[in-house]
Enzyme design. Sequence first.
Site, PDB file in Angstrom:
ATOM      1  N   ASP A 248     -32.087 -19.568  27.351  1.00 11.60           N
ATOM      2  CA  ASP A 248     -33.629 -20.198  26.912  1.00 11.60           C
ATOM      3  C   ASP A 248     -33.874 -21.195  27.993  1.00 11.60           C
ATOM      4  O   ASP A 248     -34.691 -22.236  28.146  1.00 11.60           O
ATOM      5  CB  ASP A 248     -33.873 -20.340  26.129  1.00 11.60           C
ATOM      6  CG  ASP A 248     -33.645 -20.497  25.085  1.00 11.60           C
ATOM      7  OD1 ASP A 248     -32.832 -21.284  25.387  1.00 11.60           O
ATOM      8  OD2 ASP A 248     -34.909 -20.604  23.465  1.00 11.60           O
ATOM      9  N   SER A 249     -33.008 -22.218  28.349  1.00 14.84           N
ATOM     10  CA  SER A 249     -32.625 -23.539  28.701  1.00 14.84           C
ATOM     11  C   SER A 249     -33.256 -23.327  30.743  1.00 14.84           C
ATOM     12  O   SER A 249     -33.692 -24.014  30.820  1.00 14.84           O
ATOM     13  CB  SER A 249     -31.282 -24.154  28.841  1.00 14.84           C
ATOM     14  OG  SER A 249     -30.046 -23.313  30.030  1.00 14.84           O
TER      15      SER A 249
ATOM     16  N   ASP B 115     -31.001 -14.769  25.881  1.00 11.40           N
ATOM     17  CA  ASP B 115     -31.554 -15.425  24.392  1.00 11.40           C
ATOM     18  C   ASP B 115     -33.333 -15.015  24.502  1.00 11.40           C
ATOM     19  O   ASP B 115     -33.351 -14.379  24.593  1.00 11.40           O
ATOM     20  CB  ASP B 115     -32.149 -17.143  25.193  1.00 11.40           C
ATOM     21  CG  ASP B 115     -30.965 -18.022  24.520  1.00 11.40           C
ATOM     22  OD1 ASP B 115     -30.566 -18.475  22.983  1.00 11.40           O
ATOM     23  OD2 ASP B 115     -31.115 -19.167  25.066  1.00 11.40           O
TER      24      ASP B 115
ATOM     25  N   LYS C 214     -28.574 -13.375  22.358  1.00 11.03           N
ATOM     26  CA  LYS C 214     -27.994 -14.234  21.736  1.00 11.03           C
ATOM     27  C   LYS C 214     -29.458 -15.026  20.377  1.00 11.03           C
ATOM     28  O   LYS C 214     -30.995 -15.502  21.133  1.00 11.03           O
ATOM     29  CB  LYS C 214     -27.535 -15.727  22.016  1.00 11.03           C
ATOM     30  CG  LYS C 214     -27.886 -17.196  21.446  1.00 11.03           C
ATOM     31  CD  LYS C 214     -26.503 -17.978  22.515  1.00 11.03           C
ATOM     32  CE  LYS C 214     -27.657 -19.302  23.425  1.00 11.03           C
ATOM     33  NZ  LYS C 214     -28.879 -20.199  22.766  1.00 11.03           N
TER      34      LYS C 214
ATOM     35  N   GLU D 116     -31.135 -18.306  17.743  1.00  7.93           N
ATOM     36  CA  GLU D 116     -30.829 -19.683  16.819  1.00  7.93           C
ATOM     37  C   GLU D 116     -31.088 -20.295  15.870  1.00  7.93           C
ATOM     38  O   GLU D 116     -32.256 -19.034  14.700  1.00  7.93           O
ATOM     39  CB  GLU D 116     -31.482 -21.009  17.353  1.00  7.93           C
ATOM     40  CG  GLU D 116     -31.245 -21.096  18.970  1.00  7.93           C
ATOM     41  CD  GLU D 116     -32.032 -22.209  19.515  1.00  7.93           C
ATOM     42  OE1 GLU D 116     -32.847 -23.307  18.696  1.00  7.93           O
ATOM     43  OE2 GLU D 116     -32.046 -22.354  20.480  1.00  7.93           O
TER      44      GLU D 116
ATOM     45  N   GLU E  48     -22.992 -26.333  19.165  1.00  9.53           N
ATOM     46  CA  GLU E  48     -24.204 -27.234  19.813  1.00  9.53           C
ATOM     47  C   GLU E  48     -24.515 -28.876  19.214  1.00  9.53           C
ATOM     48  O   GLU E  48     -24.985 -28.792  18.075  1.00  9.53           O
ATOM     49  CB  GLU E  48     -25.508 -26.908  20.725  1.00  9.53           C
ATOM     50  CG  GLU E  48     -25.909 -28.209  21.733  1.00  9.53           C
ATOM     51  CD  GLU E  48     -27.649 -27.214  22.292  1.00  9.53           C
ATOM     52  OE1 GLU E  48     -27.356 -25.743  22.372  1.00  9.53           O
ATOM     53  OE2 GLU E  48     -27.966 -28.164  23.032  1.00  9.53           O
TER      54      GLU E  48
HETATM   55  O1  KIV Z   1     -30.137 -22.047  26.264  1.00  4.84           O
HETATM   56  C1  KIV Z   1     -29.080 -22.732  26.631  1.00  4.84           C
HETATM   57  O2  KIV Z   1     -28.649 -22.525  27.584  1.00  4.84           O
HETATM   58  C2  KIV Z   1     -28.418 -22.380  25.308  1.00  4.84           C
HETATM   59  C3  KIV Z   1     -26.938 -23.582  25.583  1.00  4.84           C
HETATM   60  C4  KIV Z   1     -26.979 -24.760  26.057  1.00  4.84           C
HETATM   61  C5  KIV Z   1     -26.173 -23.255  24.804  1.00  4.84           C
HETATM   62  O3  KIV Z   1     -29.013 -22.371  24.564  1.00  4.84           O
END
Ligand code: KIV
Length: 256
Positions: free
Chosen positions: A46-47, A85, A113, A115, A182
């Site tokens: 989600d970056s 994500d 993924k 959090e 992280e």
């Molecule tokens: O969203 C993302 O790119 C991430 C990484 C920084 C681990 O969660």
Amino acid sequence: MTATTEKAGDVLRRKGTGGLVVLTAYDFPTARLLDEAGADALLVGDSLGMMVLGFPDTTEVTLDHMLHHVAAVARAGPRALIVGDMPIHTYDTPEQALDTARALVAAGAEAVKLEGGVRQEQKVAAIVAAGIPVMGHLGMLPQRVREEGGYSRKGKTPEQSDALLEGARALVRAGVFAIVLESVVVATARRLTAEIPVPMIGIGCGDARCDGEVAVIQDVLGAFPWFVPPFVKPEADLAGATREAVARHIARVRKT
Ligand code: KIV
């Protein structure tokens, strides 16, 4: 129980061997290039919010955004594992978490993924029970940046270190096949890597020597010059190369 497809199982079996390479990818050509270069997993993180969509952080990323980009990466048909994500507020309950995971898989993700640690145990367990591999994410949690008022290093005190270990154990109980760690101080990152039986994949953990590293591809390529986290070691200057190439193109067009 850990839900492992063959590809997620390959990642899990790399525990203790070091050198797992996870890179973010948000589109078809990047996914093809990173896969051809030999990445082990492609994280449609989600970056995306900052690196592609122009948001200040990850908290405005929606499931629709993620589905659009997971599908683009999946069209590359990579050998590497595709991890999608789960955006903020798309896994507030186990039922919602499972719906979100299924939607990401339908778009082409091969694992998801999310959090957080202890408070996510039931949600991870629900997704894993449906046969979908889950990657955890502990330490600095970007989806909490607004609540916490900024980004900060984690695991500094013995209490914080114990809490991270407890979170990692909860995720392992629920069945994750790997955990992103992280911005955790070196000693704590080493402790978790030694004590947790699934690969710990570090970012911003110094020379902790986790089981692998995850990096945002723009950071590796020097492609996002407006914000470069302090731990990043760019391998190229794509922003500079782009500016120079476009300046030459503009000069040529204007001369004709
Ligand atoms: O969203 C993302 O790119 C991430 C990484 C920084 C681990 O969660």
